[in-house]
Design an enzyme around this catalytic site. Structure first.
Site, mmCIF file in Angstrom:
data_model
loop_
_atom_site.group_PDB
_atom_site.id
_atom_site.type_symbol
_atom_site.label_atom_id
_atom_site.label_comp_id
_atom_site.label_asym_id
_atom_site.label_seq_id
_atom_site.Cartn_x
_atom_site.Cartn_y
_atom_site.Cartn_z
ATOM 1 N N ASP A 326 -3.287 -2.298 1.895
ATOM 2 C CA ASP A 326 -2.958 -1.052 1.649
ATOM 3 C C ASP A 326 -1.833 -0.812 0.398
ATOM 4 O O ASP A 326 -2.200 0.499 -0.147
ATOM 5 C CB ASP A 326 -1.139 -0.694 3.124
ATOM 6 C CG ASP A 326 -2.219 -1.688 3.908
ATOM 7 O OD1 ASP A 326 -3.260 -1.596 4.817
ATOM 8 O OD2 ASP A 326 -1.950 -1.849 5.273
HETATM 9 C C1 26A Z 1 -5.162 1.088 15.565
HETATM 10 N N1 26A Z 1 -5.206 -0.506 14.504
HETATM 11 C C2 26A Z 1 -5.417 -1.093 15.046
HETATM 12 C C3 26A Z 1 -3.637 -0.026 13.368
HETATM 13 C C4 26A Z 1 -3.651 -0.927 12.669
HETATM 14 C C5 26A Z 1 -2.988 -0.768 11.811
HETATM 15 N N2 26A Z 1 -2.469 0.631 10.952
HETATM 16 C C6 26A Z 1 -3.163 1.434 11.710
HETATM 17 N N3 26A Z 1 -3.670 1.168 13.183
HETATM 18 N N4 26A Z 1 -3.656 -2.163 13.008
HETATM 19 C C7 26A Z 1 -2.876 -3.306 12.054
HETATM 20 N N5 26A Z 1 -2.142 -1.555 11.248
HETATM 21 C C8 26A Z 1 -0.817 -1.925 9.991
HETATM 22 O O1 26A Z 1 -1.989 -2.486 9.375
HETATM 23 C C9 26A Z 1 -0.710 -3.341 7.708
HETATM 24 C C10 26A Z 1 -1.437 -4.312 7.350
HETATM 25 O O2 26A Z 1 -2.434 -3.844 6.678
HETATM 26 C C11 26A Z 1 -0.354 -2.753 10.736
HETATM 27 O O3 26A Z 1 1.068 -2.563 10.940
HETATM 28 C C12 26A Z 1 0.162 -3.864 8.901
HETATM 29 O O4 26A Z 1 1.253 -2.687 8.186
#
Ligand code: 26A
Length: 371
Positions: A326
Site C-alpha cells: 500500500d
Molecule cells: C475486503 N478486504 C479483504 C480488504 C482488506 C484490506 N483492505 C480492504 N479490504 N483486507 C486487508 N486489508 C488491509 O490491507 C492492509 C495491508 O495491505 C488491511 O487493513 C491492512 O491495513
C-alpha cells in the site's frame, strides 16, 4: 504519456480560508484534492502470532481473505491472548495516507464506509495526523470493519470482517457534495478489495476518468480478487490507466485468465498493459512489485519491459511488512500526481514502502521525512 504532463500547480487556500465566505470554503477548488481514493476503511487488529494461531483459523502465513463464520473468534483471540495493537488500516486508505504524506496539504481525499463507533474514531485520528481528508459513508447500524493481522517473521496474514465498509454504495458517491469532489479530482485510485463491495462505484469513477482524460489507477490488492472477483475486475480493465499488483496477485491473475505462465512476471505485465483500453489518449502502465526483487513495469505498445531494483534495508530494520504494498502505491501515485517520470515515481513508491516497513503496521514515520 502519463509521465510527461505536469500535475496542476498546488494552491493552498488554508491561510485565506478563514476570510472567505463559508460556502466557498466548503467547495473544493479545482487544484485541491486532485487525488481521490476509494475502498474499505478498516481497523487493523495486529499482533505477532505463530503457526499454532494460523493453524487454529486455517490461515496461510502470507495471504488476505474475507472472514467467514469460523474466523470470528480471531479478533478477540488476538486482543486477549496476543497483545494485539489497534492500527488504522484498509489497503487504499493506507495508500491515501501515504500519498498525502508526500503531497502538499489538501491533496488527497478518501471514500469508504464506516460505523459510528470507537474504531471509526481511531481511524479519524490516524487520518487527521496524516492530513488525509476522509468522506465516510457512516452506517449507524453496522460496526466499522476490522482486519486481523497475524505477523510471523516477514509475513503477514490478513483476515477481514468488512462490517460497515461492505455497505458503501453508489448513492454516497453520487451525493452532490461527494460527486463535486469526484468532478474536481484529476486522479482516481481504487483499491481492488473494493470489487467485493461496490463495483458500480468503481465503474462510475472509471467512466468519469475516461470521458475526461483523467488518470484511473487500480490496485489488484489480493490474489482472491483476481480469482473470485474476476468479472467485476475485468469489467473495469478498459478504464485502467495504471494497474498495480504484486507477484502473487499477478500469478493469480494469470491463472484465472488462462495465461501461458503464472510465474513469468514480465509476460504478465505486458499482458496487463496491452489489454483493450477505453481512453486511447495515453497508454496503460502495468506495475508489478516483487518484495525485495525488482519492480517490473510494462507500458502499452512498448516492447521492452523495465526493471527497477529495490534498495533493500537490513532485516533488523524491518518492523513488519503489513502495508508495504500500500505504501509503494502511495509513493508511486504521489509521483504521478506530481508529474514525475516513471523512474522517479517507482523510486518514490519504494522509498515510502521502505519507511513503512520500519513502522508498526501500515504507518509512516512522524515527524515527517521528505523524499
Ligand atoms: C475486503 N478486504 C479483504 C480488504 C482488506 C484490506 N483492505 C480492504 N479490504 N483486507 C486487508 N486489508 C488491509 O490491507 C492492509 C495491508 O495491505 C488491511 O487493513 C491492512 O491495513
Amino acid at each position: 504519456s502519463l509521465f510527461k504532463f505536469s500535475a496542476p500547480r498546488y494552491f493552498n487556500y488554508s491561510t485565506t480560508a478563514s476570510r472567505l465566505p463559508k460556502s466557498l470554503f466548503t467547495m473544493a477548488s479545482s487544484n485541491e484534492y486532485s487525488l481521490l481514493c476509494l475502498e474499505n476503511p478498516l481497523l487493523d487488529i495486529q499482533a505477532v502470532g505463530d503457526k499454532a494461531l494460523l493453524d487454529k483459523y486455517g490461515l496461510k502465513d502470507n495471504d488476505a481473505i474475507l472472514a467467514e463464520e469460523t474466523h470470528m473468534g480471531l479478533y478477540e483471540d488476538l486482543l486477549n491472548n496476543y497483545d494485539a495493537k489497534l492500527i488504522a488500516g484498509g489497503a487504499a486508505q493506507n495508500t491515501a495516507r501515504g500519498a498525502q504524506y508526500i503531497l502538499p496539504a489538501n491533496s488527497v481525499v478518501y471514500l469508504g464506509g464506516v460505523g459510528d463507533d470507537k474504531y471509526a474514531a481511531i481511524l479519524q485520528d490516524a487520518v487527521k495526523q496524516a492530513g488525509l481528508r476522509v468522506e465516510y459513508r457512516v452506517d449507524p447500524k453496522v460496526p466499522t470493519g476490522k482486519c486481523g493481522v497475524i505477523i510471523t517473521g516477514h509475513n503477514r496474514s490478513l483476515c477481514t470482517d468488512l462490517g460497515a465498509a461492505n455497505h458503501y454504495d453508489l448513492e454516497h458517491l453520487k451525493r452532490d457534495d461527494i460527486w463535486a469532489l469526484v468532478k474536481s479530482a484529476q486522479y482516481y485510485y481504487v483499491g481492488g478489495y473494493h470489487f467485493t463491495v461496490c463495483p458500480p462505484a468503481i465503474m462510475a469513477l472509471g467512466e468519469e476518468a475516461a470521458a475526461n482524460n483523467k488518470t484511473f489507477v487500480v490496485n489488484v490488492s489480493a490474489p482472491f480478487i483476481a480469482e473470485f472477483f474476476k468479472d467485476p475486475l475485468d469489467a473495469s480493465s478498459p478504464f485502467w490507466d495504471v494497474v498495480i499488483c504484486n507477484e502473487t496477485e499477478a500469478g493469480a491473475y494469470a491463472k484465472s485468465h488462462g495465461l501461458a505462465s503464472e510465474t513469468d512476471i514480465t509476460a504478465i505485465a505486458k499482458h496487463l498493459a496491452n489489454l483493450p483500453k477505453k481512453n486511447s489518449q495515453r497508454p496503460r502502465t502495468a506495475v508489478i512489485t516483487q518484495g525485495t526483487e525488482p519492480t517490473i513495469v510494462a507500458v502499452q505498445g512498448q516492447d521492452d519491459v523495465k526493471q527497477f531494483p529495490v534498495h533493500a534495508i537490513s532485516k533488523d530494520q524491518i518492523n513488519d511488512t503489513n502495508g508495504a504494498g500500500d505504501a509503494f502505491a502511495g509513493g508511486f501515485v504521489a509521483g504521478l500526481v506530481q508529474g514525475k517520470s516513471l523512474e522517479e515515481s517507482v523510486d518514490m513508491g519504494q522509498w515510502l514502502a521502505r519507511l513503512s516497513i520500519q513502522e508498526l503496521g501500515p504507518s509512516y514515520p512522524f515527524p515527517k521525512q521528505t523524499y
